[in-house]
Design a protein around this motif. Structure first.
Motif, PDB file in Angstrom:
ATOM      1  N   ALA A 136      -5.504  -4.987   7.055  1.00 23.61           N
ATOM      2  CA  ALA A 136      -6.230  -3.761   6.702  1.00 23.61           C
ATOM      3  C   ALA A 136      -5.617  -2.674   7.572  1.00 23.61           C
ATOM      4  O   ALA A 136      -5.685  -2.749   8.798  1.00 23.61           O
ATOM      5  CB  ALA A 136      -7.713  -3.905   6.984  1.00 23.61           C
ATOM      6  N   GLU A 191      12.692  -3.132   1.630  1.00 21.55           N
ATOM      7  CA  GLU A 191      11.555  -2.908   0.723  1.00 21.55           C
ATOM      8  C   GLU A 191      12.089  -2.878  -0.691  1.00 21.55           C
ATOM      9  O   GLU A 191      12.835  -1.976  -1.080  1.00 21.55           O
ATOM     10  CB  GLU A 191      10.816  -1.596   1.031  1.00 21.55           C
ATOM     11  CG  GLU A 191       9.642  -1.397   0.054  1.00 21.55           C
ATOM     12  CD  GLU A 191       8.799  -0.158   0.312  1.00 21.55           C
ATOM     13  OE1 GLU A 191       8.813   0.390   1.426  1.00 21.55           O
ATOM     14  OE2 GLU A 191       8.101   0.260  -0.646  1.00 21.55           O
ATOM     15  N   ASP A 247      10.105   7.285   0.824  1.00 22.44           N
ATOM     16  CA  ASP A 247       9.807   6.162   1.729  1.00 22.44           C
ATOM     17  C   ASP A 247      10.761   6.146   2.917  1.00 22.44           C
ATOM     18  O   ASP A 247      10.345   5.880   4.050  1.00 22.44           O
ATOM     19  CB  ASP A 247       9.853   4.824   0.979  1.00 22.44           C
ATOM     20  CG  ASP A 247       8.589   4.607   0.144  1.00 22.44           C
ATOM     21  OD1 ASP A 247       7.712   5.491   0.159  1.00 22.44           O
ATOM     22  OD2 ASP A 247       8.498   3.549  -0.513  1.00 22.44           O
ATOM     23  N   THR A 251       3.628   1.118   4.008  1.00 22.19           N
ATOM     24  CA  THR A 251       2.633   1.214   5.089  1.00 22.19           C
ATOM     25  C   THR A 251       2.737   0.007   6.017  1.00 22.19           C
ATOM     26  O   THR A 251       2.717   0.155   7.243  1.00 22.19           O
ATOM     27  CB  THR A 251       1.204   1.313   4.493  1.00 22.19           C
ATOM     28  OG1 THR A 251       1.187   2.372   3.539  1.00 22.19           O
ATOM     29  CG2 THR A 251       0.169   1.578   5.566  1.00 22.19           C
ATOM     30  N   LYS A 303      -4.911  -4.066   2.191  1.00 20.16           N
ATOM     31  CA  LYS A 303      -6.071  -3.201   1.864  1.00 20.16           C
ATOM     32  C   LYS A 303      -7.384  -3.979   1.895  1.00 20.16           C
ATOM     33  O   LYS A 303      -8.283  -3.725   1.083  1.00 20.16           O
ATOM     34  CB  LYS A 303      -5.877  -2.511   0.503  1.00 20.16           C
ATOM     35  CG  LYS A 303      -4.524  -1.816   0.348  1.00 20.16           C
ATOM     36  CD  LYS A 303      -4.473  -0.900  -0.842  1.00 20.16           C
ATOM     37  CE  LYS A 303      -3.066  -0.366  -1.055  1.00 20.16           C
ATOM     38  NZ  LYS A 303      -2.950   0.575  -2.155  1.00 20.16           N
ATOM     39  N   ARG A 347       9.563   8.518   5.432  1.00 22.30           N
ATOM     40  CA  ARG A 347       8.411   7.965   6.181  1.00 22.30           C
ATOM     41  C   ARG A 347       8.902   7.059   7.309  1.00 22.30           C
ATOM     42  O   ARG A 347       8.391   7.096   8.420  1.00 22.30           O
ATOM     43  CB  ARG A 347       7.501   7.168   5.227  1.00 22.30           C
ATOM     44  CG  ARG A 347       6.626   8.046   4.361  1.00 22.30           C
ATOM     45  CD  ARG A 347       5.918   7.258   3.274  1.00 22.30           C
ATOM     46  NE  ARG A 347       4.976   6.264   3.772  1.00 22.30           N
ATOM     47  CZ  ARG A 347       4.276   5.449   2.986  1.00 22.30           C
ATOM     48  NH1 ARG A 347       4.410   5.529   1.664  1.00 22.30           N
ATOM     49  NH2 ARG A 347       3.437   4.579   3.503  1.00 22.30           N
ATOM     50  N   GLY A 369       1.210  -1.252  -0.799  1.00 19.48           N
ATOM     51  CA  GLY A 369       1.139  -1.085   0.663  1.00 19.48           C
ATOM     52  C   GLY A 369       2.378  -1.554   1.403  1.00 19.48           C
ATOM     53  O   GLY A 369       2.337  -1.747   2.620  1.00 19.48           O
ATOM     54  N   LYS A 370       3.499  -1.678   0.715  1.00 12.74           N
ATOM     55  CA  LYS A 370       4.729  -2.187   1.354  1.00 12.74           C
ATOM     56  C   LYS A 370       5.213  -1.248   2.460  1.00 12.74           C
ATOM     57  O   LYS A 370       5.483  -1.679   3.584  1.00 12.74           O
ATOM     58  CB  LYS A 370       5.854  -2.379   0.303  1.00 12.74           C
ATOM     59  CG  LYS A 370       5.516  -3.384  -0.781  1.00 12.74           C
ATOM     60  CD  LYS A 370       6.637  -3.570  -1.774  1.00 12.74           C
ATOM     61  CE  LYS A 370       6.931  -2.333  -2.623  1.00 12.74           C
ATOM     62  NZ  LYS A 370       5.790  -1.872  -3.451  1.00 12.74           N
ATOM     63  N   LYS A 392      -5.916   0.806   6.970  1.00 11.78           N
ATOM     64  CA  LYS A 392      -6.669   2.072   6.956  1.00 11.78           C
ATOM     65  C   LYS A 392      -8.119   1.727   7.274  1.00 11.78           C
ATOM     66  O   LYS A 392      -8.497   0.555   7.233  1.00 11.78           O
ATOM     67  CB  LYS A 392      -6.584   2.740   5.577  1.00 11.78           C
ATOM     68  CG  LYS A 392      -5.172   2.976   5.079  1.00 11.78           C
ATOM     69  CD  LYS A 392      -4.535   4.200   5.682  1.00 11.78           C
ATOM     70  CE  LYS A 392      -3.053   4.213   5.370  1.00 11.78           C
ATOM     71  NZ  LYS A 392      -2.341   5.311   6.001  1.00 11.78           N
ATOM     72  N   ASP A 437      -9.649  -3.634   3.888  1.00  7.57           N
ATOM     73  CA  ASP A 437     -10.746  -2.705   4.218  1.00  7.57           C
ATOM     74  C   ASP A 437     -11.510  -2.310   2.954  1.00  7.57           C
ATOM     75  O   ASP A 437     -12.636  -1.812   3.040  1.00  7.57           O
ATOM     76  CB  ASP A 437     -10.197  -1.448   4.917  1.00  7.57           C
ATOM     77  CG  ASP A 437      -9.033  -0.823   4.159  1.00  7.57           C
ATOM     78  OD1 ASP A 437      -7.975  -1.483   4.042  1.00  7.57           O
ATOM     79  OD2 ASP A 437      -9.187   0.307   3.670  1.00  7.57           O
ATOM     80  N   LEU A 438     -10.909  -2.536   1.771  1.00 13.01           N
ATOM     81  CA  LEU A 438     -11.563  -2.154   0.514  1.00 13.01           C
ATOM     82  C   LEU A 438     -12.339  -3.298  -0.133  1.00 13.01           C
ATOM     83  O   LEU A 438     -12.893  -3.135  -1.223  1.00 13.01           O
ATOM     84  CB  LEU A 438     -10.503  -1.633  -0.477  1.00 13.01           C
ATOM     85  CG  LEU A 438      -9.678  -0.422  -0.009  1.00 13.01           C
ATOM     86  CD1 LEU A 438      -8.636  -0.042  -1.055  1.00 13.01           C
ATOM     87  CD2 LEU A 438     -10.593   0.769   0.279  1.00 13.01           C
ATOM     88  N   GLY A 489       2.684   0.729  -4.960  1.00 12.14           N
ATOM     89  CA  GLY A 489       1.435   1.191  -4.332  1.00 12.14           C
ATOM     90  C   GLY A 489       0.652   0.105  -3.617  1.00 12.14           C
ATOM     91  O   GLY A 489      -0.452   0.352  -3.128  1.00 12.14           O
TER      92      GLY A 489
HETATM   93  N1  GDP Z   1      -7.377   1.582   2.044  1.00 11.34           N
HETATM   94  C1  GDP Z   1      -6.117   1.220   2.316  1.00 11.34           C
HETATM   95  N2  GDP Z   1      -5.101   1.906   1.782  1.00 11.34           N
HETATM   96  C2  GDP Z   1      -3.844   1.503   2.086  1.00 11.34           C
HETATM   97  C3  GDP Z   1      -3.564   0.395   2.917  1.00 11.34           C
HETATM   98  N3  GDP Z   1      -2.221   0.243   2.994  1.00 11.34           N
HETATM   99  C4  GDP Z   1      -1.699   1.226   2.242  1.00 11.34           C
HETATM  100  N4  GDP Z   1      -2.654   2.000   1.689  1.00 11.34           N
HETATM  101  C5  GDP Z   1      -2.486   3.177   0.831  1.00 11.34           C
HETATM  102  O1  GDP Z   1      -1.952   2.769  -0.418  1.00 11.34           O
HETATM  103  C6  GDP Z   1      -1.076   3.780  -0.932  1.00 11.34           C
HETATM  104  C7  GDP Z   1       0.286   3.157  -1.261  1.00 11.34           C
HETATM  105  O2  GDP Z   1       0.847   2.642  -0.056  1.00 11.34           O
HETATM  106  P1  GDP Z   1       2.413   2.439   0.133  1.00 11.34           P
HETATM  107  O3  GDP Z   1       2.608   1.814   1.470  1.00 11.34           O
HETATM  108  O4  GDP Z   1       3.139   3.704  -0.156  1.00 11.34           O
HETATM  109  O5  GDP Z   1       2.709   1.385  -1.038  1.00 11.34           O
HETATM  110  P2  GDP Z   1       4.116   0.848  -1.645  1.00 11.34           P
HETATM  111  O6  GDP Z   1       4.331   1.594  -2.901  1.00 11.34           O
HETATM  112  O7  GDP Z   1       3.881  -0.612  -1.880  1.00 11.34           O
HETATM  113  O8  GDP Z   1       5.164   1.103  -0.600  1.00 11.34           O
HETATM  114  C8  GDP Z   1      -0.965   4.845   0.143  1.00 11.34           C
HETATM  115  O9  GDP Z   1      -1.837   5.907  -0.201  1.00 11.34           O
HETATM  116  C9  GDP Z   1      -1.462   4.156   1.396  1.00 11.34           C
HETATM  117  O10 GDP Z   1      -2.056   5.018   2.333  1.00 11.34           O
HETATM  118  C10 GDP Z   1      -4.683  -0.317   3.482  1.00 11.34           C
HETATM  119  O11 GDP Z   1      -4.559  -1.304   4.216  1.00 11.34           O
HETATM  120  N5  GDP Z   1      -5.922   0.140   3.136  1.00 11.34           N
END
Ligand code: GDP
Ligand code: MG
Length: 223
Positions: free
Chosen positions: A200, A120, A75, A48, A168, A78, A45-46, A202, A170-171, A43
């Motif tokens: 960031a 990934e 994934d 994304t 992330k 996606r 952000g990989k 999102k 932005d958080l 989760g």
């Molecule tokens: N606020 C925010 N959320 C993000 C960002 N990047 C990813 N997410 C959210 O984090 C969650 C997990 O992201 P994902 O890419 O699936 O993570 P992974 O499990 O590492 O591949 C998803 O709901 C994304 O939309 C970001 O830069 N900012």
């Protein structure tokens, strides 16, 4: 098998795997492919980051992706959306990808017209660190909600890393204890050569340009 016999067997397997990984890296270099192993928590952000990177490399680099997860092809679907070659590996109960799984995946994916291979890894900060996948670059993601102490708590994965990306950002306003510079400082204490990026992906202000500038010029590299 008793304990004294088990350890040399494990060492032999690890050594053999490292040899195979070195051969895979060489074969990928012969094809002109640069390979990136994306690692971080579930989760973080990989996927994304991979999606947003693919979008920005369109017309500049031809990308293929290997996705690692315990289960599902979520994934991979996606990534497929962006029209790049993608292959999902499901590890079942295994907490990391290994070079044998990568070798099997490479037999199924045509890399003849590819510049960059993105892998990934399974979301985990421990197991992936001891597995060379034939990559050139190890990229660690640390997301703001995970807190600022990941390099301190998981130094092994940072030791061999080429880059750390804080995701992330932005958080940040919701996590006042998270200080970007502190995390980077901790990462550099473990790996002084590590490159540092913030993204960031999102929210109102997308930040990704520095990362794209770096990855665009990444060349094959020996590990
Ligand atoms: N606020 C925010 N959320 C993000 C960002 N990047 C990813 N997410 C959210 O984090 C969650 C997990 O992201 P994902 O890419 O699936 O993570 P992974 O499990 O590492 O591949 C998803 O709901 C994304 O939309 C970001 O830069 N900012
Ligand atoms: Mg993912």
């Amino acid at each position: 098998m008793n304990e004294t016999k088990k350890i040399p067997v494990l060492e032999r397997v690890m050594k053999k795997n490292e040899q195979i990984a070195a051969e895979v890296r060489e074969q990928l270099h012969e094809k002109g492919i640069v390979t990136f192993n994306f690692m971080g928590s579930p989760g973080g952000g990989k996927t994304t980051l991979i999606e947003e990177t693919i979008k920005r490399l369109q017309g500049k680099k031809r990308v293929a992706v290997i996705e690692g997860d315990l289960a599902t092809t979520i994934d991979a679907e996606r990534i497929r959306h962006y029209g790049v070659k993608v292959l999902q590996i499901n590890t079942g109960s295994m907490c990391h990808l290994d070079i044998r799984l990568i070798t099997q995946a490479l037999e199924k994916i045509d890399l003849s017209d590819i510049d960059f291979l993105f892998i990934e890894n399974v979301g985990n900060l421990v197991c992936p660190s001891s597995h060379d996948l034939g990559e050139d670059y190890r990229i660690i993601l640390a997301s703001v909600p995970e807190g600022p102490f990941k390099p301190k708590k998981y130094p092994v994965i940072y030791k061999e890393a080429d880059a750390v990306i804080i995701t992330k950002t932005d958080l940040l306003e919701y996590f006042p204890d998270f200080k970007v510079e502190i995390l980077f400082q901790h990462a550099k204490e473990i790996q002084p050569e590590i490159k540092t990026f913030v993204v960031a992906l999102k929210g109102e202000k997308i930040i990704i340009d520095d990362w794209i500038t770096w990855i665009e010029q990444a060349k094959p590299k020996k590990r």
